[in-house]
Design an enzyme around this catalytic site. Structure first.
Site, mmCIF file in Angstrom:
data_model
loop_
_atom_site.group_PDB
_atom_site.id
_atom_site.type_symbol
_atom_site.label_atom_id
_atom_site.label_comp_id
_atom_site.label_asym_id
_atom_site.label_seq_id
_atom_site.Cartn_x
_atom_site.Cartn_y
_atom_site.Cartn_z
ATOM 1 C CD GLU A 88 -3.009 -1.085 0.319
ATOM 2 O OE1 GLU A 88 -3.276 0.015 -0.183
ATOM 3 O OE2 GLU A 88 -3.625 -2.125 0.030
ATOM 4 C CB CYS B 218 -1.623 7.505 1.136
ATOM 5 S SG CYS B 218 -3.082 6.663 1.755
HETATM 6 P P1 NAD Z 1 7.472 5.199 7.721
HETATM 7 O O1 NAD Z 1 8.714 5.987 7.584
HETATM 8 O O2 NAD Z 1 6.816 5.105 9.031
HETATM 9 O O3 NAD Z 1 7.797 3.756 7.146
HETATM 10 C C1 NAD Z 1 6.835 2.746 7.056
HETATM 11 C C2 NAD Z 1 7.338 1.518 7.783
HETATM 12 O O4 NAD Z 1 8.483 1.014 7.109
HETATM 13 C C3 NAD Z 1 7.746 1.788 9.221
HETATM 14 O O5 NAD Z 1 7.207 0.800 10.045
HETATM 15 C C4 NAD Z 1 9.251 1.777 9.175
HETATM 16 O O6 NAD Z 1 9.825 1.300 10.370
HETATM 17 C C5 NAD Z 1 9.543 0.825 8.032
HETATM 18 N N1 NAD Z 1 10.802 1.157 7.355
HETATM 19 C C6 NAD Z 1 11.265 2.392 7.083
HETATM 20 N N2 NAD Z 1 12.430 2.300 6.422
HETATM 21 C C7 NAD Z 1 12.714 0.981 6.288
HETATM 22 C C8 NAD Z 1 13.785 0.241 5.713
HETATM 23 N N3 NAD Z 1 14.805 0.852 5.138
HETATM 24 N N4 NAD Z 1 13.736 -1.091 5.759
HETATM 25 C C9 NAD Z 1 12.697 -1.727 6.331
HETATM 26 N N5 NAD Z 1 11.665 -1.076 6.905
HETATM 27 C C10 NAD Z 1 11.665 0.260 6.895
HETATM 28 O O7 NAD Z 1 6.336 5.760 6.788
HETATM 29 P P2 NAD Z 1 6.471 6.408 5.408
HETATM 30 O O8 NAD Z 1 6.953 5.383 4.454
HETATM 31 O O9 NAD Z 1 7.156 7.714 5.458
HETATM 32 O O10 NAD Z 1 4.886 6.681 5.180
HETATM 33 C C11 NAD Z 1 4.456 7.582 4.314
HETATM 34 C C12 NAD Z 1 4.236 6.946 2.944
HETATM 35 O O11 NAD Z 1 3.278 5.928 3.058
HETATM 36 C C13 NAD Z 1 3.702 7.902 1.911
HETATM 37 O O12 NAD Z 1 4.330 7.661 0.680
HETATM 38 C C14 NAD Z 1 2.234 7.556 1.823
HETATM 39 O O13 NAD Z 1 1.635 7.866 0.612
HETATM 40 C C15 NAD Z 1 2.287 6.089 2.061
HETATM 41 N N6 NAD Z 1 1.026 5.628 2.601
HETATM 42 C C16 NAD Z 1 0.257 4.824 1.845
HETATM 43 C C17 NAD Z 1 -0.976 4.416 2.317
HETATM 44 C C18 NAD Z 1 -1.860 3.510 1.511
HETATM 45 O O14 NAD Z 1 -2.811 3.005 2.082
HETATM 46 N N7 NAD Z 1 -1.593 3.277 0.245
HETATM 47 C C19 NAD Z 1 -1.408 4.824 3.573
HETATM 48 C C20 NAD Z 1 -0.588 5.639 4.330
HETATM 49 C C21 NAD Z 1 0.625 6.035 3.840
#
Ligand code: NAD
Length: 500
Positions: free
Chosen positions: A242, A276
């Site tokens: 997602e 998102c």
């Molecule tokens: P985040 O930084 O919290 O990362 C998401 C998860 O991935 C966390 O649990 C984090 O610990 C883990 N993570 C981060 N880097 C990692 C790595 N190098 N290796 C393994 N795991 C790792 O959140 P984010 O990614 O900044 O969230 C925002 C993004 O999520 C935006 O792009 C948004 O559009 C997307 N998003 C999508 C949806 C959807 O339903 N499609 C919903 C919410 C957010």
């Protein structure tokens, strides 16, 4: 109680807690990296006992989630306010009530979702039983981001539980207040032999991903999505991704500007734009841009007052890193509304940028903040070309009084979800699948789609051990006559024929 810092931790029964003098207390489960292996084995063993399979067990866990939401509502609201300065209104609408609705829906439909699904048969299998068995995958991993840290944990968790899996939850380390509740409080409401919460950031998540899971459900950005997909590929683990991206919002010339402005401004500024599915940019004609700007100003002032920084309805940016990134985007195009920022308060004013060029940074990356760029186009065709030149978005919005225009945008573009004449209302319907396409993700969830995502759809045919004579047709020595009869017998029929 403090969470473990620096290293990964199993929360709940096996909390890695700080003891007196900050010495870590190793309770039932160790907090060392190699402890993942032991704990994952325990969870897998729990799954193999069959404990999670009966409907009664699944219902009891879902009722636990329901109690968790009810008992801790205030604490959850306070945590969301601490992490994102989310108002009680937005917390209720987008985190607590939506999670509760998913739990209730799953509880109401659990038994019918679990039922074997009878399928049509051919002549050769008329006397047999053919059905799809929805069986749990086994041990699944759910990785969660920070922007809707409760919703994006519980909604997939509901699907995983309803489908009968054991689950490892990995909340976001960025939304710390919610992470703490998910680690310390949530496990008390679930059978801890089947569900675990892991704490940590990228380093710990990478370690966790070295292990084999039966399904991985990841929500977050595309960069990490690729890391998760590569790790899953090593074990051929199926995944749901997602992800995010830039969601276009086309506004036709015939629209009432104030109606569009109200709807777009609210969805753009909800959760301080960290959504998102938020409309990411507007595509409209120069004339519509001129009519929309005062209408957007009107809407923003009505929603958040003359100084939005003092409004209790507007959230804040999650952290310094994202604040700085957003501050950098304020220099794109020309600021028509807002443009103010305050680092000490992680505040970015609701901002509208006009005359933005396609090549500017604000049009190159997902904004994820209360900034709305407007790009002018000369026609609907040009808007559609603009959308189709880019990656397929998670959501696409089109505003027009003419249904033909909406239908054209829908027919000539592709996206995970689509809403005509509003923002992300489509995702309030659990009857619609939620997910992306192309670079905005893969897989679907919400409601029954979550149950299906976490289920293996097992193809089953139960044949009779009797009437072996009929099978003679298929055995050598082969003949042209037998082949003809066999091909007819294998054709699928809609009528139920009882000739054989
Ligand atoms: P985040 O930084 O919290 O990362 C998401 C998860 O991935 C966390 O649990 C984090 O610990 C883990 N993570 C981060 N880097 C990692 C790595 N190098 N290796 C393994 N795991 C790792 O959140 P984010 O990614 O900044 O969230 C925002 C993004 O999520 C935006 O792009 C948004 O559009 C997307 N998003 C999508 C949806 C959807 O339903 N499609 C919903 C919410 C957010």
């Amino acid at each position: 109680m403090e969470l473990s810092k620096g290293g990964p931790g199993w929360a709940g029964a096996g909390d890695c807690r700080k003891g007196e003098g900050s010495r870590p207390i190793h309770t039932a489960l160790s907090c060392r990296m190699d402890s993942f292996e032991d704990r994952l084995r325990q969870l897998r063993e729990a799954f193999h006992t069959g404990r999670t399979r009966p409907a009664e067990f699944r219902a009891a866990q879902l009722q636990g989630l329901s109690r968790f939401l009810r008992d801790n509502k205030q604490q959850l609201q306070e945590a969301l306010a601490q992490d994102l300065r989310k108002s009680a209104f937005e917390s209720e609408v987008s985190e607590i009530a939506i999670s509760q609705a998913e739990v209730d829906l799953a509880l109401r439909n659990l038994r019918s979702w679990m039922k074997d699904e009878k399928v049509s048969k051919n002549l050769a299998t008329q006397l047999d039983s053919a059905f799809i068995r929805k069986e749990p995958f086994g041990l699944v991993l759910i990785i969660v981001p920070w922007n809707y840290p409760l919703n994006l944990t519980l909604v997939p968790l509901v699907g995983a539980i309803a489908a009968g899996n054991c689950v490892v939850l990995k909340p976001s380390e960025t939304s710390k207040a919610i992470e703490k509740i998910l680690a310390e409080v949530l496990p008390r409401y679930l059978d801890q032999s089947c569900f675990a919460v892991v704490l940590g950031g990228p380093q710990e998540t990478s370690k966790l991903l070295e292990h084999r899971f039966d399904h991985i459900f990841f929500t977050g950005n595309a960069y990490v999505g690729k890391i998760v997909m590569a790790a899953a590929a090593k074990h051929l683990t199926p995944i749901t991704l997602e992800l995010g991206g830039k969601n276009p919002c086309y506004v036709d010339d015939d629209c009432d500007p104030q109606t569009v402005a109200n709807r777009v401004a609210w969805f753009r500024c909800f959760n301080a734009g960290q959504t998102c599915v938020a409309p990411d940019y507007i595509l409209c004609s120069q004339e519509m841009q001129e009519r929309l700007v005062p209408a957007l100003q009107n809407a923003i002032t009505r929603f958040y007052g003359d100084n939005p920084q003092t409004s209790p309805s507007l959230g804040r940016i999650i952290n310094q890193k994202h604040f700085k990134r957003l501050q950098g985007l304020l220099g794109c195009g020309r600021v028509a509304i807002g443009g103010q920022s305050d680092e000490s308060d992680l505040y970015i004013a609701p901002t509208v940028l006009v005359d933005v060029q396609e090549t500017e940074p604000v049009m190159q990356e997902e904004i994820f903040g209360p900034i709305l760029p407007m790009v002018t186009v000369r026609s609907l065709d040009e808007a559609i070309d603009f959308i189709n030149r880019r990656e397929k978005p998670l959501a696409l919005y089109a505003f027009s009084k003419r249904s033909q225009v909406i239908k054209q945008v829908l027919a000539r573009t592709s996206s995970g979800g689509f809403c005509g004449n509003d923002g992300f209302m489509h995702m309030t319907l659990s009857s619609l699948p939620f997910g992306g396409v192309g670079s905005s993700g893969m897989g679907r969830y919400h409601g029954k789609f979550s149950f299906d995502t976490f289920s293996n759809q097992r193809a089953c045919l139960l044949r009779s051990p009797r009437m072996e004579k009929i099978n003679d047709l298929r055995y050598p020595p082969y003949s042209r006559r037998n082949l003809r009869v066999l091909l007819v017998a294998m054709e699928e029929r809609s009528c139920s024929c009882t000739l054989l």
